[in-house]
Design an enzyme around this catalytic site. Structure first.
Site: not given
Length: 332
Positions: A57, A219
């Protein structure tokens, strides 16, 4: 799978080495752990903030370690929660005696492991508090959560709680302002294409050439639905309508806007998104105090974006606009 890596199992380790080598004025490594902390940690007389989660991320979370934001970040394997002992080591490394606030995104593994780390730290007489971010309005429960997911709105928590801590506030005061941010921030995203986790070697989901996923997680978890790709204005209108339906914002209120890229969307397109967001908020008489556009909480090379809206009061606005100096967030 085409990626600029050596061995899939070494990606996180080599990434952390690269971060520290690139930004030694900001961060240092906790030897033997997947943890980076402020170069001057622990900072005497200051409440410390620790956050983290699965890698993939970036620049979250290591990119936000520095003055005015986080004191430490814990990196799990790609899209995998860091273990309790890793979080515990981060807490020990940044605690100066004033306590540590854990900022946790609402994913079951993260919540469980950070809570276990907090118990380990408290057993060592380290004062720890926790907040859980759940800003994603797309779905009520998801693949890996009970309740809403925490996504890019978490960056506002890092920024504002970090500024509060930098001012010398107590742990209770820093936790309280973090909770105020969480109560007033909402987000939602969309994806044009999936990402590929290096260890998996294949895309996390598939989309037809003319399809987009609305409301997916960071995700690649399923969102609300798939639809044929429309114009940027149509997509933004849909996402912003969902956000505004969930937050008490009216004409005359001030907000902060975060247009977050998911890793593979050009800034040009993110600015197109921002144009429409500003236009829609303007039509409703909602004032924008500050806008951020860029990659803040990505999903590897996923294409797409999320919109975060934070309703401001005088305290949140002052702390949002306060200085910060980190590898990925600089504001003077």
């Amino acid at each position: 799978m085409k990626k600029v890596i050596n061995q899939a199992e070494q990606v996180v380790e080599e990434m952390l080495q690269g971060i520290v080598l690139a930004h030694p004025q900001y961060v240092k490594r906790v030897e033997g752990f997947d943890v980076i902390v402020r170069a001057d940690a622990p900072v005497a007389g200051k409440v410390a903030l620790v956050s983290g989660g699965g890698s993939g991320h970036e620049p979250s979370h290591g990119g936000f370690v520095g003055r005015g934001m986080l004191d430490g970040a814990v990196a799990g394997a790609v899209f995998t929660s860091p273990t309790p002992d890793q979080v515990y080591e981060a807490v020990k490394a940044v605690d100066s005696g004033k306590g540590v606030l854990l900022v946790i995104k609402n994913y079951t593994g993260d919540v469980m492991n950070f809570e276990m780390a907090a118990e380990m730290a408290e057993a060592d007489n380290i004062q720890v508090a926790k907040v859980v971010v759940n800003d994603d309005v797309a779905v009520e429960n998801s693949t890996w959560t009970t309740g809403r997911r925490g996504i890019a709105g978490t960056v506002f928590v890092h920024k504002i709680a970090g500024a509060k801590a930098e001012k010398g506030a107590s742990l209770e005061e820093v936790k309280a302002v973090a909770e105020k941010v969480i109560a007033n921030v909402r987000s939602m995203g969309m994806a044009l294409s999936p990402c590929t986790v290096p260890a998996a070697g294949k895309p996390s989901f598939t989309l037809a050439e003319d399809e987009v996923e609305i409301g997916m997680g960071i995700h690649g978890e399923p969102g609300t639905h798939r639809e044929r790709i429309g114009s940027a204005d149509e997509t933004v209108t849909h996402l912003l309508d969902k956000i505004l339906a969930d937050i008490d914002v009216a004409a005359g209120d001030e907000v902060a806007v975060l247009i977050n890229g998911l890793g593979a969307t050009p800034l040009m397109e993110l600015y197109v998104v921002n144009r429409r967001v500003a236009e829609l908020l303007g039509e409703k008489g909602i004032q924008i105090a500050k806008t951020y556009v860029g990659n803040y909480m990505t999903s590897l090379e996923m294409a797409g974006f999320s919109i975060s809206l934070l309703k401001l009061d005088a305290e949140l606005k002052e702390l949002l606009l306060a200085p910060a100096d980190t590898p990925a967030f600089v504001q003077f």
